[in-house]
Scaffold this active site. Structure first.
Site, mmCIF file in Angstrom:
data_model
loop_
_atom_site.group_PDB
_atom_site.id
_atom_site.type_symbol
_atom_site.label_atom_id
_atom_site.label_comp_id
_atom_site.label_asym_id
_atom_site.label_seq_id
_atom_site.Cartn_x
_atom_site.Cartn_y
_atom_site.Cartn_z
ATOM 1 N N HIS A 1 15.565 39.365 -11.585
ATOM 2 C CA HIS A 1 15.062 40.396 -10.685
ATOM 3 C C HIS A 1 13.799 39.922 -9.966
ATOM 4 C CE1 HIS A 1 14.214 44.713 -9.603
ATOM 5 N NE2 HIS A 1 12.979 44.262 -9.631
ATOM 6 N N GLU A 2 12.857 39.373 -10.712
ATOM 7 C CA GLU A 2 11.602 38.937 -10.107
ATOM 8 C C GLU A 2 11.810 37.744 -9.178
ATOM 9 O OE1 GLU A 2 9.238 40.883 -10.299
ATOM 10 O OE2 GLU A 2 9.900 42.093 -11.986
ATOM 11 N N HIS B 1 12.731 38.927 -5.790
ATOM 12 C CA HIS B 1 11.553 39.234 -4.965
ATOM 13 C C HIS B 1 10.925 37.947 -4.428
ATOM 14 C CE1 HIS B 1 11.614 43.438 -5.837
ATOM 15 N NE2 HIS B 1 11.216 43.335 -7.098
#
Length: 306
Positions: free
Chosen positions: A223-224, A227
């Site tokens: 997920h990170e 980003h």
């Protein structure tokens, strides 16, 4: 992403200390130990999901307004033009997308947080599996280990990241720490002014083999990293046409908690993309990035990291 905490305290076996129990979270990674003997329960709500991932703001990155989203789009198109790439072709530009990975293990003086080399290797394998459809290859270059309790607790993070970060814009630096979040990321368009701290911070117990219920399969790092590659949350901007600026992720009013099939928080077309890595679902619920997200990530890579 920040932990939702109860007032319960449970003895954590093998750690030799008392730890706050973390329950009722719904985001792609958390770190804490729940004692099965405790009768603590926090309702599994969307608010809990937001708290798990990003604290009171519900964000695991700096806030981005709709106006800034549009400004970033203009900036990105200018960057691509300066490289002789059109905005349309930037999505598929043939640039190298091999990502060198540097992992920084921040353990405290008692040895807490000292994840194994095998856990790190398994985490990188998760990244390669999850991003394989987007054309990225993550290669583990080195693991650095530091014995510093302040850094382990993510204190003076600007300083410790600046003195430990390795590589250039293409290098993914992962700092494994023990903080109240699942993870925090920087964006690619911020590299020019904040390159010294570029990368992702991840709760060490969210790695494969960690002990956080629903959040220890390594998907916090996925997920990170999304980003870090320039992707927003699927619920960015809420139920609006701008949303996350990806056409094939339906608009979503709020983050997902758990893995609720058929959730539809927005009257616009489509049900919530609960299986998307950029929502706040459980690790086990995640399974996809979309073609639109791949195109956006490739464009951002070409503009800022290639």
């Amino acid at each position: 992403m920040r932990f939702a905490r109860t007032a319960c305290l449970a003895a954590v076996a093998g750690i030799g200390a008392t730890a706050l129990t973390v329950v009722g979270i719904a985001a792609p990674a958390q770190a804490a130990v729940v004692d099965a003997g405790q009768a603590c329960l926090t309702p599994d709500t969307n608010e809990a999901a937001a708290a798990a991932r990003g604290g009171g703001s519900g964000l695991d990155h700096r806030g981005i307004s709709a106006a800034e989203q549009r400004a970033i789009t203009r900036q990105t198109n200018n960057q691509l033009a300066a490289k002789g790439v059109t905005a349309a072709s930037g999505a598929t530009a043939l640039v190298a997308r091999k990502v060198p990975v540097y992992v920084h293990v921040m353990r405290d003086r008692a040895g807490r947080g000292n994840v194994t080399n095998r856990q790190v290797a398994r985490q990188v394998a998760v990244l390669n599996r999850d991003f394989s459809g987007l054309g990225y290859r993550f290669d583990l270059v080195r693991i650095d280990r530091f014995k510093n309790t302040a850094w382990h607790k993510d204190r003076r993070s600007g300083h410790y990241r600046a003195v430990t970060r390795k590589g250039g814009a293409r290098a993914l630096n992962i700092w494994l720490v023990d903080f109240a979040y699942l993870g925090i990321a920087t964006f690619p368009w911020d590299y020019a002014r904040r390159g010294a701290v570029d990368g992702i911070r991840v709760q060490y117990n969210s790695l494969p083999g960690g002990n956080i219920p629903h959040y220890s399969e390594g998907r916090t790092a996925t997920h990170e990293t999304g980003h870090w590659l320039g992707l927003f949350h699927t619920f960015q901007g809420g139920c609006t046409s701008l949303n996350d600026q990806v056409d094939d992720t339906p608009a979503q009013a709020s983050p997902t908690s758990g893995c609720p099939a058929g959730r539809d928080s927005c009257p616009l077309d489509g049900t919530d993309p609960i299986h998307n890595y950029m929502d706040y679902s459980w690790d086990s619920c995640y399974s996809e990035f979309t073609q639109g997200q791949a195109a956006r990530a490739h464009k951002m890579w070409t503009a800022y990291r290639a």
